[in-house]
Scaffold this motif. Structure first.
Motif, mmCIF file in Angstrom:
data_model
loop_
_atom_site.group_PDB
_atom_site.id
_atom_site.type_symbol
_atom_site.label_atom_id
_atom_site.label_comp_id
_atom_site.label_asym_id
_atom_site.label_seq_id
_atom_site.Cartn_x
_atom_site.Cartn_y
_atom_site.Cartn_z
ATOM 1 N N VAL A 16 -1.143 -3.212 0.960
ATOM 2 C CA VAL A 16 -1.423 -2.636 -0.272
ATOM 3 C C VAL A 16 -1.275 -3.849 -0.788
ATOM 4 C CG1 VAL A 16 -0.262 -1.165 -1.884
ATOM 5 C CG2 VAL A 16 0.238 -1.097 0.970
ATOM 6 N N ASP A 17 -2.317 -4.222 -2.082
ATOM 7 C CA ASP A 17 -2.183 -5.448 -3.063
ATOM 8 C C ASP A 17 -2.228 -4.304 -4.318
ATOM 9 O OD1 ASP A 17 -2.176 -7.565 -3.877
ATOM 10 O OD2 ASP A 17 -4.296 -7.566 -3.576
ATOM 11 N N SER A 20 -4.613 -1.108 -5.352
ATOM 12 C CA SER A 20 -4.791 -0.530 -4.208
ATOM 13 C C SER A 20 -5.049 1.425 -5.120
ATOM 14 C CB SER A 20 -3.774 -0.831 -2.747
ATOM 15 O OG SER A 20 -3.803 -2.007 -2.219
ATOM 16 N N SER A 54 2.813 -5.624 1.973
ATOM 17 C CA SER A 54 2.580 -5.784 0.404
ATOM 18 C C SER A 54 2.894 -7.636 -0.110
ATOM 19 C CB SER A 54 2.875 -5.436 -0.507
ATOM 20 O OG SER A 54 2.934 -5.795 -1.667
ATOM 21 N N HIS A 62 -3.725 1.374 -8.316
ATOM 22 C CA HIS A 62 -4.277 1.614 -9.048
ATOM 23 C C HIS A 62 -4.364 3.036 -10.715
ATOM 24 C CE1 HIS A 62 -8.583 2.192 -10.921
ATOM 25 N NE2 HIS A 62 -8.624 3.518 -10.266
ATOM 26 N N PRO A 86 -6.987 -4.155 1.301
ATOM 27 C CA PRO A 86 -6.812 -3.746 0.149
ATOM 28 C C PRO A 86 -8.489 -3.601 -0.384
ATOM 29 C CG PRO A 86 -5.785 -5.461 -0.391
ATOM 30 C CD PRO A 86 -6.494 -5.758 1.332
ATOM 31 N N ASN A 87 -8.349 -2.404 -1.581
ATOM 32 C CA ASN A 87 -9.983 -2.288 -1.828
ATOM 33 C C ASN A 87 -9.910 -3.027 -3.084
ATOM 34 O OD1 ASN A 87 -8.242 -0.250 -2.799
ATOM 35 N ND2 ASN A 87 -10.263 0.829 -3.529
ATOM 36 N N ARG A 88 -9.703 -3.117 -3.754
ATOM 37 C CA ARG A 88 -10.715 -3.646 -4.864
ATOM 38 C C ARG A 88 -11.132 -2.632 -6.113
ATOM 39 N NH1 ARG A 88 -7.042 -6.358 -4.243
ATOM 40 N NH2 ARG A 88 -7.034 -7.332 -6.716
ATOM 41 N N GLY A 119 -12.559 -3.133 -0.523
ATOM 42 C CA GLY A 119 -12.089 -3.949 0.838
ATOM 43 C C GLY A 119 -13.383 -4.945 1.458
#
Length: 347
Positions: A16-17, A20, A54, A62, A86-88, A119
């Motif tokens: 998790v960034d 996310s 993380s 998000h 993680p997705n951006r 991601g």
């Protein structure tokens, strides 16, 4: 002692960034994190053990909707069998250095890597997609190609399986990829049970939908529905564009314009796609020979079926039936699997 009890759980760690998307984290939790007593005795190996981790103690999700705390540190990646990156929300903003280092280290020791949606940018920036096929959200396809020219991007599929690295397209495709992983790890019956619990199709439109375009009318008032339903009930019969136009009470030229406006394709393109989709469904059932599948789907000959299935799906009929058949068994009437190295979607 059973095989399940003698093995350790498959460890899935989702990174998790900052920024996310909660949806993708929710998909990981639904598919890999829930206890599933209904699967007892059906699993090939113990179920998954999901952890979130993380690089920082607290992570803002998000749009700052909420924050997550109390999850594992990034070092949890070191023990993962599968790592979800993680997705951006903004693909032009790079992930943190520690996240990229963790992904590279996981790749070097042979962990399975997967990405949902954007991601793929994280995987590409870590360098693990170079020379591989991958997909991501169609909206970011041009940006992805410009930034990562060494990656063979295919934005027209829902997911791509490159063995140790798997990528999914937009958010909902995370479910498709997750179920695909479960299907590979535990079989079609288990994946179908999980999909029913999630109230989601095990395969989109009943088949390996990510490879076959099936245009959907763009307007609710589109008038092609009756002729489409009529043609779908007659796919095993000879049908021409003139037949469809006659059924719609329009000229062939007008029919072409309406297909382009409402479905974004040609009448022949739609008809071929429907026949390939039907052939996939018949292959999944595993009850017909290759010649019978070709005849019943309107594709004519076994050679034509092979040609069109490989073009639309990326697999020959034997491989498709072996991987996505209800019984996951290879039927003897079909030809041997192709040895071509160009088939990467689902190894």
């Amino acid at each position: 002692m059973s095989q399940e009890s003698s093995q350790s759980a498959h460890r899935v760690v989702a990174i998790v960034d900052d920024g996310s998307n909660p949806f993708e984290i929710g998909v990981a939790t639904e598919l890999f994190g829930l206890r599933r007593p209904e699967l007892e005795g059906r699993l090939r190996s113990p179920w998954y053990e999901l952890r979130l981790c993380s690089a920082t103690p607290t992570v803002s999700m998000h749009a700052g909707f909420f924050t997550i705390s109390g999850i594992a540190p990034l070092e949890a990646v070191e023990e993962a069998d599968t790592v979800l990156v993680p997705n951006r929300p903004d693909p032009e903003v790079s992930p943190s250095g520690p996240v990229l280092d963790a992904v590279r280290t996981a790749a070097s020791r042979g962990a399975r890597l997967m990405s949902f949606c954007t991601g793929a940018f994280t995987l590409a920036e870590a360098g693990v997609l170079d020379g591989r096929r991958a997909t991501t959200h169609w909206r970011w396809a041009d940006l992805f190609r410009s930034r990562f020219p060494r990656v063979d991007l295919d934005p027209d599929v829902l997911y791509i399986d490159e063995g140790s690295v798997l990528t999914a397209a937009g958010s909902a495709a995370a479910l498709d990829l997750g179920l695909h992983i479960i299907r590979n790890d535990h079989g079609a019956d288990v994946a179908n049970m999980v999909s029913r619990r999630a109230v989601f199709a095990g395969h989109r439109d009943g088949g390996q939908r990510q490879f076959v375009e099936r245009p959907v009318a763009r307007r609710a008032e589109a008038g092609l529905a009756p002729v489409l339903e009529w043609a779908q009930a007659r796919l095993d019969r000879p049908l021409t564009v003139r037949d469809l136009a006659r059924r719609a009470s329009v000229s062939p030229a007008t029919l072409h314009r309406r297909f382009a406006a409402e479905l974004g394709t040609t009448p022949l393109g739609w008809l071929t796609g429907e026949r390939v989709r039907l052939a996939c469904l018949l292959l999944e059932k595993g009850e017909l020979t290759l010649d019978q599948v070709a005849a019943s789907s309107g594709l004519g000959t076994a050679s034509n079926l092979r040609l069109l299935l490989r073009k639309h799906v990326g697999l020959n009929p034997t491989e498709y039936r072996r991987r996505f058949g209800h019984r996951q068994r290879q039927c003897s009437p079909l030809s041997a699997p192709s040895t071509s190295s160009s088939v990467h979607e689902a190894r």
